[in-house]
Write an enzyme that holds these catalytic residues in place. Structure first.
Site, PDB file in Angstrom:
ATOM      1  N   ASN A   9      -0.160  11.139   2.507  1.00 27.76           N
ATOM      2  CA  ASN A   9       0.218  11.643   1.186  1.00 27.76           C
ATOM      3  C   ASN A   9       0.880  12.996   1.386  1.00 27.76           C
ATOM      4  O   ASN A   9       0.209  13.997   1.612  1.00 27.76           O
ATOM      5  CB  ASN A   9      -1.060  11.775   0.319  1.00 27.76           C
ATOM      6  CG  ASN A   9      -0.762  12.356  -1.057  1.00 27.76           C
ATOM      7  OD1 ASN A   9       0.398  12.495  -1.449  1.00 27.76           O
ATOM      8  ND2 ASN A   9      -1.812  12.686  -1.802  1.00 27.76           N
ATOM      9  N   LYS A  11       2.349  14.720  -0.734  1.00 32.46           N
ATOM     10  CA  LYS A  11       2.271  15.540  -1.962  1.00 32.46           C
ATOM     11  C   LYS A  11       3.650  16.137  -2.266  1.00 32.46           C
ATOM     12  O   LYS A  11       4.660  15.502  -1.980  1.00 32.46           O
ATOM     13  CB  LYS A  11       1.180  16.604  -1.817  1.00 32.46           C
ATOM     14  CG  LYS A  11      -0.162  15.986  -1.390  1.00 32.46           C
ATOM     15  CD  LYS A  11      -1.338  16.896  -1.558  1.00 32.46           C
ATOM     16  CE  LYS A  11      -2.596  16.170  -1.075  1.00 32.46           C
ATOM     17  NZ  LYS A  11      -3.817  16.907  -1.313  1.00 32.46           N
ATOM     18  N   HIS A  95      -4.965  10.115  -8.331  1.00 31.21           N
ATOM     19  CA  HIS A  95      -5.301  11.199  -7.396  1.00 31.21           C
ATOM     20  C   HIS A  95      -5.905  12.360  -8.187  1.00 31.21           C
ATOM     21  O   HIS A  95      -5.481  12.650  -9.302  1.00 31.21           O
ATOM     22  CB  HIS A  95      -4.048  11.645  -6.634  1.00 31.21           C
ATOM     23  CG  HIS A  95      -4.380  12.547  -5.491  1.00 31.21           C
ATOM     24  ND1 HIS A  95      -4.665  13.883  -5.673  1.00 31.21           N
ATOM     25  CD2 HIS A  95      -4.502  12.311  -4.156  1.00 31.21           C
ATOM     26  CE1 HIS A  95      -4.954  14.423  -4.487  1.00 31.21           C
ATOM     27  NE2 HIS A  95      -4.862  13.490  -3.559  1.00 31.21           N
ATOM     28  N   GLU A  97      -5.508  15.414  -8.049  1.00 29.90           N
ATOM     29  CA  GLU A  97      -4.554  16.451  -8.484  1.00 29.90           C
ATOM     30  C   GLU A  97      -3.823  16.010  -9.740  1.00 29.90           C
ATOM     31  O   GLU A  97      -3.469  16.836 -10.587  1.00 29.90           O
ATOM     32  CB  GLU A  97      -3.579  16.775  -7.333  1.00 29.90           C
ATOM     33  CG  GLU A  97      -4.288  17.567  -6.238  1.00 29.90           C
ATOM     34  CD  GLU A  97      -3.745  17.369  -4.837  1.00 29.90           C
ATOM     35  OE1 GLU A  97      -2.647  16.806  -4.674  1.00 29.90           O
ATOM     36  OE2 GLU A  97      -4.443  17.778  -3.884  1.00 29.90           O
ATOM     37  N   GLU A 163     -12.213   9.926  -2.306  1.00 31.58           N
ATOM     38  CA  GLU A 163     -11.780  11.281  -1.966  1.00 31.58           C
ATOM     39  C   GLU A 163     -12.612  12.297  -2.743  1.00 31.58           C
ATOM     40  O   GLU A 163     -12.269  12.633  -3.890  1.00 31.58           O
ATOM     41  CB  GLU A 163     -10.314  11.477  -2.348  1.00 31.58           C
ATOM     42  CG  GLU A 163      -9.341  10.597  -1.613  1.00 31.58           C
ATOM     43  CD  GLU A 163      -7.992  11.285  -1.493  1.00 31.58           C
ATOM     44  OE1 GLU A 163      -7.602  11.589  -0.376  1.00 31.58           O
ATOM     45  OE2 GLU A 163      -7.366  11.553  -2.527  1.00 31.58           O
ATOM     46  N   GLY A 169      -8.152  19.340   0.820  1.00 35.10           N
ATOM     47  CA  GLY A 169      -7.414  20.575   1.110  1.00 35.10           C
ATOM     48  C   GLY A 169      -8.293  21.788   1.369  1.00 35.10           C
ATOM     49  O   GLY A 169      -7.807  22.914   1.353  1.00 35.10           O
ATOM     50  N   SER A 201      -9.494  16.460   3.823  1.00 33.85           N
ATOM     51  CA  SER A 201      -9.498  17.303   5.032  1.00 33.85           C
ATOM     52  C   SER A 201      -9.632  16.496   6.323  1.00 33.85           C
ATOM     53  O   SER A 201     -10.292  16.921   7.269  1.00 33.85           O
ATOM     54  CB  SER A 201     -10.598  18.372   4.936  1.00 33.85           C
ATOM     55  OG  SER A 201     -10.306  19.266   3.872  1.00 33.85           O
TER      56      SER A 201
HETATM   57  P1  PGA Z   1      -6.054  16.676   2.491  1.00 33.91           P
HETATM   58  O1  PGA Z   1      -5.579  15.831   1.214  1.00 33.91           O
HETATM   59  O2  PGA Z   1      -6.032  15.735   3.666  1.00 33.91           O
HETATM   60  O3  PGA Z   1      -5.010  17.766   2.626  1.00 33.91           O
HETATM   61  O4  PGA Z   1      -7.406  17.190   2.194  1.00 33.91           O
HETATM   62  C1  PGA Z   1      -6.045  14.535   1.003  1.00 33.91           C
HETATM   63  C2  PGA Z   1      -5.483  14.024  -0.305  1.00 33.91           C
HETATM   64  O5  PGA Z   1      -5.468  14.749  -1.289  1.00 33.91           O
HETATM   65  O6  PGA Z   1      -5.028  12.897  -0.409  1.00 33.91           O
END
Ligand code: PGA
Length: 259
Positions: A9, A11, A95, A97, A163, A169, A201
């Site tokens: 991803n 983003k 997601h 976010e 997740e 993150g 992460s």
């Molecule tokens: P990350 O993000 O690996 O940077 O923690 C995972 C995600 O949001 O899909």
């Protein structure tokens, strides 16, 4: 079908040139990895470009990070699942976010999941608790809501990504045993053949600890997917996961019997 999957991803990162370089580098370095499906989800604007770099029918596929639930119409700025289907086979929905910054509700996630399935896309449904707690209630309820009105026979056509929001993150990846426990609960809701991934992460150092867990079918990788070498290492680990996870295939055989 349950199988090892690694999703990147990206983003809202990369511009045209570096998206091309990253996609090319990943493509060139995973070409001989067997036993793992790799899905790259770039920003929508680079979807066609990345799709053309990685080509069709290979080890790599592309997915979108989001889609609207209508097929077409006066919805300025939105992109529909049927449009995405022209270049991709997957779409991330729900997601955290999107839920946090764009106000997406469980109902939106449900409508997007239904629209994705109707368009022939495989939705990658993200669920996870906001705060750290030893309790599966939040992801379980998000998954139940996301699947409302969807016939059980379609459950095998979806991918779930567990997740925990507190792990995304932050550099604080969730303990693989804890992840396995939550995934076991999520599996009670879906088809026994539904792939369930972990995200939060993940990096090349911790990817193997999840690959060893029979309950975890793959990873959704954010930050580390922007570094080609790290991402390729994660994919390599998962391409070898069948070596230390033979029971995945045992589970599959049992699944065939029980369905
Ligand atoms: P990350 O993000 O690996 O940077 O923690 C995972 C995600 O949001 O899909």
């Amino acid at each position: 079908m349950r199988r090892p999957i690694v999703v990147a991803n990206w983003k809202m990162h990369t511009h045209s040139a570096d998206a091309g370089i990253l996609a090319t580098s990943v493509r060139n370095n995973v070409a001989d990895f067997e036993g793992v499906s790799i899905i790259i989800c770039p920003p929508m604007i680079w979807l066609t470009e990345v799709a053309s770099i990685i080509g069709k029918g290979g080890r790599l596929e592309v997915g979108a990070q989001n889609a609207f639930f209508e097929a077409e119409g006066a919805y300025t700025g939105e992109v529909s699942p049927t449009m995405i289907k022209d270049v991709a086979n997957y779409v991330i929905v729900g997601h955290s976010e999107r839920r946090e910054y764009f106000g997406e509700t469980d109902l939106d996630v449900n409508e997007k999941t239904i629209a994705a399935l109707k368009a022939g896309l495989t939705p990658i449904i993200c669920v996870g608790e906001r705060k750290k707690k030893n309790n599966p209630d939040e992801p379980v309820s998000e998954l139940i809501e996301a699947l409302a009105h969807i016939p059980k026979k379609n459950y095998k056509d979806i991918i779930v990504a567990y997740e925990p929001v507190w792990a995304i993150g932050t550099g604080e990846n969730a303990d693989p045993i804890y992840v396995s426990k939550i995934i076991t609960k999520l599996r009670e809701i879906v088809h026994s053949n539904t792939s369930i991934l972990y995200g939060g992460s993940v990096n090349s150092g911790n990817a193997e600890s999840y690959a060893k867990m029979p309950q975890v079918d793959g990873l959704l990788v954010g930050g580390a997917s922007l570094r080609a070498a790290d991402f390729v290492k994660i994919c390599r680990t998962w391409s070898l996961s069948k070596n230390f996870k033979n029971d995945l295939f045992v589970i599959k055989e049992e699944d065939e019997d029980s369905n």
